[in-house]
Design an enzyme around this catalytic site. Structure first.
Site, PDB file in Angstrom:
ATOM      1  CG  ASP A  24      -1.938  -1.143   1.199  1.00 30.11           C
ATOM      2  OD1 ASP A  24      -1.914  -1.940   0.250  1.00 30.11           O
ATOM      3  OD2 ASP A  24      -2.727  -1.247   2.160  1.00 30.11           O
ATOM      4  CD  GLU A  72      -7.140  -0.143   2.987  1.00 32.91           C
ATOM      5  OE1 GLU A  72      -6.054   0.118   3.526  1.00 32.91           O
ATOM      6  OE2 GLU A  72      -8.246  -0.063   3.574  1.00 32.91           O
ATOM      7  CE  LYS A 129      -3.414  -4.368   1.358  1.00 33.96           C
ATOM      8  NZ  LYS A 129      -4.201  -3.592   2.305  1.00 33.96           N
ATOM      9  CE  LYS A 132      -8.255  -0.832   7.154  1.00 25.83           C
ATOM     10  NZ  LYS A 132      -8.259   0.349   6.265  1.00 25.83           N
ATOM     11  CB  VAL A 157       2.410   2.624   4.858  1.00 21.27           C
ATOM     12  CG1 VAL A 157       3.806   3.198   4.791  1.00 21.27           C
ATOM     13  CG2 VAL A 157       1.655   2.882   3.563  1.00 21.27           C
ATOM     14  CB  THR A 158       0.235   2.178   8.652  1.00 16.29           C
ATOM     15  OG1 THR A 158      -0.934   1.448   9.074  1.00 16.29           O
ATOM     16  CG2 THR A 158      -0.186   3.409   7.868  1.00 16.29           C
ATOM     17  CB  CYS A 162      -2.162  -2.595   5.403  1.00 14.26           C
ATOM     18  SG  CYS A 162      -3.828  -1.919   5.238  1.00 14.26           S
ATOM     19  CD  GLN A 202       4.299 -14.490  22.803  1.00 12.19           C
ATOM     20  OE1 GLN A 202       3.895 -15.557  23.249  1.00 12.19           O
ATOM     21  NE2 GLN A 202       3.504 -13.561  22.338  1.00 12.19           N
TER      22      GLN A 202
HETATM   23  C1  C5J Z   1      -3.066   0.708   5.500  1.00 13.63           C
HETATM   24  C2  C5J Z   1      -4.800   1.935   6.614  1.00 13.63           C
HETATM   25  N1  C5J Z   1      -2.556   0.484   4.315  1.00 13.63           N
HETATM   26  N2  C5J Z   1      -4.028   2.315   7.618  1.00 13.63           N
HETATM   27  N3  C5J Z   1      -4.302   1.265   5.544  1.00 13.63           N
HETATM   28  O1  C5J Z   1      -2.427   0.464   6.517  1.00 13.63           O
HETATM   29  O2  C5J Z   1      -5.978   2.215   6.608  1.00 13.63           O
END
Ligand code: C5J
Length: 222
Positions: A24, A72, A129, A132, A157-158, A162, A202
């Site tokens: 994204d 996205e 997509k 997320k 990102v972020t 996502c 972990q």
């Molecule tokens: C992504 C969002 N790509 N933060 N989208 O992380 O809405």
């Protein structure tokens, strides 16, 4: 096989079975004047990922790795937009509405596209997509399986949204994920730190974390 110095322990990279997955890196999230900026976010926190991601992308392309990009977004008729996603946040201007770079998170609009610095080359799959996660309602898993990919080098990102969602989906499907710490970004520094810590905690419950120099150093330099 080459070894990447990573946390929580070394990652054994098999370049012929690895793909770079860039999540994204879209204009509306990263560009000044985009939707993220219009919401009051500091886009410089995301933009600092561009230069290292570009260096890693160049090295990965030279090494012959599979490169996959995601975006996205939704159909122009919004038929794939769950009402709950549309309503969430109670924004005056939300998904599908006119934003600073066209309709927000709608495919084909300028803001939905990938930033020019990391633009896909012809032949590099771009996964559109609606959610997320990069696996939800996409053909990513089929593409990876058909290409014989078992390892994902993840950028984008972020970090906490996502990237984390996609890494968790990938982990459950049996992929080994290495998240590149300086090539993922968040508008929130505390989420950046925790997003990375959650991956590698972990014993690497979701995967590995390493900086881009360590990944580049391990890539074949042909
Ligand atoms: C992504 C969002 N790509 N933060 N989208 O992380 O809405």
């Amino acid at each position: 096989m080459s070894v990447i110095e990573a946390e929580p322990y070394d990652f054994e990279l098999s370049p012929s079975r690895a793909a770079m997955l860039i999540i994204d890196m879209q204009r509306d999230f990263l560009e000044p004047g985009g939707f993220g900026d219009a919401l009051g976010n500091d886009v410089t926190l995301l933009r600092k990922t561009i230069a290292p991601t570009r260096r890693l992308l160049d090295a990965a392309r030279r090494a012959g790795l599979t490169i996959i990009h995601t975006r996205e977004g939704h159909r122009a008729d919004l038929a794939d937009l769950p009402p709950a996603k549309k309503a969430r946040g109670r924004f005056a201007t939300g998904i599908g509405d006119a934003g600073p770079m066209g309709r927000i998170l709608v495919r084909g609009e300028p803001g939905h596209d990938i930033i020019p610095e990391l633009y896909p080359l012809r032949g590099e799959p771009v996964i559109d997509k609606p959610g997320k996660g990069a696996f939800h309602a996409t053909d990513l898993d089929a593409i990876l399986k058909n290409l014989g990919i078992a390892q994902l080098i993840v950028c984008g990102v972020t970090t906490e949204v996502c990237v984390n969602t996609s890494v968790r989906e990938a982990n459950d499907r049996g992929y080994d994920c290495l998240v590149v710490s300086d090539c993922v970004g968040s508008y929130f520094p505390e989420f950046q730190e925790m997003g990375l810590r959650m991956i590698k905690a972990q014993g690497g419950i979701f995967g590995w974390v390493a900086p881009s120099e360590a990944v580049i150093a391990a890539l074949p330099s042909t």
